[in-house]
Design an enzyme around this catalytic site. Structure first.
Site, PDB file in Angstrom:
ATOM      1  N   GLU A   1       1.108  -1.353   0.202  1.00 43.40           N
ATOM      2  CA  GLU A   1      -0.354  -0.373   0.084  1.00 43.40           C
ATOM      3  C   GLU A   1       1.055   1.546   0.013  1.00 43.40           C
ATOM      4  O   GLU A   1       2.116   1.774   1.183  1.00 43.40           O
ATOM      5  CB  GLU A   1      -0.808  -0.227   1.203  1.00 43.40           C
ATOM      6  CG  GLU A   1      -1.859  -1.356   1.497  1.00 43.40           C
ATOM      7  CD  GLU A   1      -2.734  -1.166   0.375  1.00 43.40           C
ATOM      8  OE1 GLU A   1      -3.287  -0.785  -0.702  1.00 43.40           O
ATOM      9  OE2 GLU A   1      -3.388  -2.519   0.517  1.00 43.40           O
TER      10      GLU A   1
ATOM     11  N   CYS B   1      -1.546   9.061   2.131  1.00 44.94           N
ATOM     12  CA  CYS B   1      -1.192   9.083   1.002  1.00 44.94           C
ATOM     13  C   CYS B   1      -2.723   9.433   0.666  1.00 44.94           C
ATOM     14  O   CYS B   1      -2.438   9.596  -0.599  1.00 44.94           O
ATOM     15  CB  CYS B   1      -1.329   7.287   1.215  1.00 44.94           C
ATOM     16  SG  CYS B   1      -3.075   6.487   2.663  1.00 44.94           S
TER      17      CYS B   1
HETATM   18  P1  NAD Z   1       8.737   4.876   4.085  1.00 39.74           P
HETATM   19  O1  NAD Z   1       8.076   4.323   2.634  1.00 39.74           O
HETATM   20  O2  NAD Z   1      10.114   5.749   4.598  1.00 39.74           O
HETATM   21  O3  NAD Z   1       8.614   4.076   5.670  1.00 39.74           O
HETATM   22  C1  NAD Z   1       7.508   2.928   5.591  1.00 39.74           C
HETATM   23  C2  NAD Z   1       8.352   1.799   6.792  1.00 39.74           C
HETATM   24  O4  NAD Z   1       8.930   0.734   5.899  1.00 39.74           O
HETATM   25  C3  NAD Z   1       9.553   2.473   7.763  1.00 39.74           C
HETATM   26  O5  NAD Z   1       8.243   0.959   8.925  1.00 39.74           O
HETATM   27  C4  NAD Z   1      10.684   1.927   7.273  1.00 39.74           C
HETATM   28  O6  NAD Z   1      10.886   1.995   8.442  1.00 39.74           O
HETATM   29  C5  NAD Z   1      10.371   1.055   6.563  1.00 39.74           C
HETATM   30  N1  NAD Z   1      11.593   0.784   6.115  1.00 39.74           N
HETATM   31  C6  NAD Z   1      12.318   1.786   5.156  1.00 39.74           C
HETATM   32  N2  NAD Z   1      12.955   1.192   4.684  1.00 39.74           N
HETATM   33  C7  NAD Z   1      12.941  -0.401   4.768  1.00 39.74           C
HETATM   34  C8  NAD Z   1      13.851  -1.567   4.405  1.00 39.74           C
HETATM   35  N3  NAD Z   1      14.805  -1.105   3.102  1.00 39.74           N
HETATM   36  N4  NAD Z   1      13.111  -2.885   4.424  1.00 39.74           N
HETATM   37  C9  NAD Z   1      12.131  -2.938   5.529  1.00 39.74           C
HETATM   38  N5  NAD Z   1      11.690  -2.120   5.600  1.00 39.74           N
HETATM   39  C10 NAD Z   1      12.354  -0.445   5.549  1.00 39.74           C
HETATM   40  O7  NAD Z   1       7.649   5.911   4.105  1.00 39.74           O
HETATM   41  P2  NAD Z   1       7.679   6.177   5.619  1.00 39.74           P
HETATM   42  O8  NAD Z   1       7.039   7.938   4.910  1.00 39.74           O
HETATM   43  O9  NAD Z   1       7.158   6.619   6.853  1.00 39.74           O
HETATM   44  O10 NAD Z   1       5.130   7.060   4.658  1.00 39.74           O
HETATM   45  C11 NAD Z   1       5.015   7.820   4.669  1.00 39.74           C
HETATM   46  C12 NAD Z   1       3.981   7.130   2.624  1.00 39.74           C
HETATM   47  O11 NAD Z   1       3.795   5.742   3.086  1.00 39.74           O
HETATM   48  C13 NAD Z   1       4.042   7.911   1.892  1.00 39.74           C
HETATM   49  O12 NAD Z   1       4.290   7.688   0.561  1.00 39.74           O
HETATM   50  C14 NAD Z   1       2.247   8.198   2.392  1.00 39.74           C
HETATM   51  O13 NAD Z   1       1.371   8.007   0.993  1.00 39.74           O
HETATM   52  C15 NAD Z   1       2.609   5.795   2.284  1.00 39.74           C
HETATM   53  N6  NAD Z   1       1.577   5.595   3.289  1.00 39.74           N
HETATM   54  C16 NAD Z   1       0.255   4.724   1.790  1.00 39.74           C
HETATM   55  C17 NAD Z   1      -0.807   4.570   2.644  1.00 39.74           C
HETATM   56  C18 NAD Z   1      -1.727   3.558   1.148  1.00 39.74           C
HETATM   57  O14 NAD Z   1      -2.737   2.896   2.401  1.00 39.74           O
HETATM   58  N7  NAD Z   1      -1.425   3.282   0.172  1.00 39.74           N
HETATM   59  C19 NAD Z   1      -0.917   4.940   4.132  1.00 39.74           C
HETATM   60  C20 NAD Z   1      -0.249   5.647   4.275  1.00 39.74           C
HETATM   61  C21 NAD Z   1       1.620   6.168   3.966  1.00 39.74           C
END
Ligand code: NAD
Length: 484
Positions: free
Chosen positions: A253, A290
């Site tokens: 997501e 998001c």
């Molecule tokens: P991010 O992708 O930076 O991080 C998300 C998670 O992934 C965190 O827990 C982070 O620690 C982890 N992570 C980072 N690198 C990783 C790796 N190499 N391996 C495993 N895990 C790793 O996202 P963010 O900045 O925390 O959140 C914002 C983003 O989330 C925005 O793009 C937003 O649109 C999206 N989002 C999407 C939805 C949806 O339902 N589509 C809902 C909420 C947020």
């Protein structure tokens, strides 16, 4: 700094197999408004995640539907009873204003309410086998079974609700989940785990590990006990997970770039209503949803009337200290993010946009900047600008051209359209390349059990929402009996 001796700092441990686990190294959690350290969590390692997945995979939940439903209902009640405390910490770790934090607790309650109800429903199917000339006097049945272990990786922007969308359907289906919340806002996830244990959840069914992605991320994707990965976050990390996860089932997501489309059939009163939707949708949760409105596409023949209405509403927003209950807009996650988004506005201005409202940014406190005449292909509106910016793109009066612009980004999460013409509404529903299209609503509108999720770079087409997640978290077993 010795955080353990400062009583104002919350020093949390991981929750692994019913134990609270600390490490020498910690990750600091900052209050975005002041940059003060407000808490710490352990800098966990792959070894911690391995242990948690082993515990999860070796545990066989035996909760009846009644027991699962009771736990979920109790969790809903406890969130209500602890609303102020949860909202306080949401505001502190995320920087959103208290009003938005309260709203998040209420959404999370809905998740548990729906999951409690769904847990009570049988989710099997029955097929008679005497339907064709090949028929037999038998019946085929299906039942849904939990998997070994689910890995949940969650983003910073909804520390309570995003985790709830993972764990509530997991409990409802008798699964065991290990969650790694984001390192930026991990404290609420831990508070939620304690609420669930208090509600009666066996600790093996929900464990929380914390740490930096480079130390613990790979194990959350590749551990051999994981059957399913459910990830919510940005596109780059989603694509890394897709590349590493191999045969494991994945829900990705990801980010969005959602439009609100303002059609030219609207009356003055309708435009007023549309402007209210536009400003609320662009600034709710500090624009860090998001499904926040990231682009307002207004048809040119109504733009002159519409833009001043947006401007007036944006000017009225009280932004400031997120802890003040009167504040209507708090911070984004950190000052670097705020600066990046402000720079995109300044770049759009160089590309021909006009900034109508831009009160001063203070660190992570990014105001609701209103920008008009934004070129539809400027970075501000082609990329996901995850803050309370209100960019207005003036577009053609021809709907097909509006749809082409709307579809021209890499994202395809959700959308909103303001029109009173049912035929036009239907053509937008059919023409927009998105997971959701809301007529006369924000793109973010949903109830917590309706299917939700994006296409293109916004997700791999797997839907969330309590009902879809319960299907995704289970394997269908088919069996047949030799009786009609
Ligand atoms: P991010 O992708 O930076 O991080 C998300 C998670 O992934 C965190 O827990 C982070 O620690 C982890 N992570 C980072 N690198 C990783 C790796 N190499 N391996 C495993 N895990 C790793 O996202 P963010 O900045 O925390 O959140 C914002 C983003 O989330 C925005 O793009 C937003 O649109 C999206 N989002 C999407 C939805 C949806 O339902 N589509 C809902 C909420 C947020």
């Amino acid at each position: 700094m010795n955080t353990m001796t400062n009583p104002r700092i919350r020093s949390e441990g991981m929750r692994i197999g019913g134990e609270v686990v600390f490490t020498d190294d910690v990750v600091e959690v900052l209050f975005p408004y002041t940059d003060e350290v407000i808490g710490t969590v352990p800098a966990g390692t792959a070894e911690h995640a391995r242990r948690a997945f082993e515990i999860a995979a070796n545990y066989r939940p035996r909760l009846s539907r009644y027991e699962r439903s009771q736990i979920l209902q109790r969790a809903r009640e406890l969130i209500g009873e602890r609303r102020d405390e949860l909202a306080k910490w949401l505001t502190l770790e995320l920087g959103i204003c208290h009003q938005h934090a309260i709203y998040e607790t209420k959404r999370a309650q809905d998740v548990y309410q729906f999951a409690a109800a769904e847990a009570m429903k049988d989710n099997g199917e029955i097929f008679s086998c005497d339907l064709t000339h090949n028929g037999k006097a038998r019946k085929i049945f299906t039942k849904r079974e939990p998997v070994r272990a689910i890995s949940a990786i969650t983003p910073f922007n909804h520390p309570l609700n995003m985790v709830s969308h993972k764990i509530a359907p997991s409990i409802a289906t008798n699964n065991c989940m290990v969650c790694k919340p984001t390192e930026l806002t991990p404290l609420t996830c831990i508070a939620l785990a304690d609420i669930l244990y208090e509600a009666g959840l066996p600790p093996e069914m929900f464990q929380v590990v914390t740490g930096m992605p480079q130390d613990i991320g790979d194990e959350m994707i590749t551990n051999e006990n994981i059957d399913i990965i459910t990830f919510t976050g940005g596109v780059p990390v989603g694509k890394i997970i897709a590349a590493k996860a191999g045969y494991k089932r994945q829900a990705l997501e990801l980010g969005g770039n959602d439009p609100l489309i303002i059609c030219n059939d609207l009356s003055d009163a309708d435009l007023e209503e549309a402007a209210t939707i536009a400003v609320a949708g662009a600034t709710g949760n500090s624009g860090q949803r998001c499904t926040a409105i990231k682009r307002i596409l207004v048809q040119e023949s109504v733009a002159e009337k519409f833009v001043p209405l947006v401007l007036e509403k944006a000017r009225r927003i009280k932004f400031g200290d997120p802890r003040d209950p009167e504040t209507e807009l708090g911070c984004v996650i950190h000052s670097q993010a705020a600066e990046l988004f402000e720079n995109r506005v300044l770049q759009a201005e160089k590309d021909g946009a006009k900034i109508l409202y831009h009160p001063e940014r203070r660190g992570a406190l990014l105001p609701p900047i209103v920008v008009d005449h934004v070129p539809h292909d400027s970075e501000l509106v082609m990329e996901e600008t995850f803050g309370p910016i209100i960019p207005i793109v003036r577009v053609s009066d021809i709907d097909e051209e509006v749809m082409a612009i709307s579809n021209s980004t890499d994202f395809g999460l959700s959308s909103g359209v303001c029109t009173n013409d049912l035929n036009r509404a239907i053509s937008y529903i059919n023409g927009l390349e998105v997971g959701t299209c809301n007529i006369w609503e924000q793109p973010g509108y949903r109830i917590e059990m309706s299917p939700f999720g994006g296409i293109k770079d916004s997700g791999n087409g797997v839907k969330e929402g309590v009902i879809e997640a319960m299907k995704f978290f289970t394997n269908v077993k088919t069996y047949s009996l030799p009786w009609p």
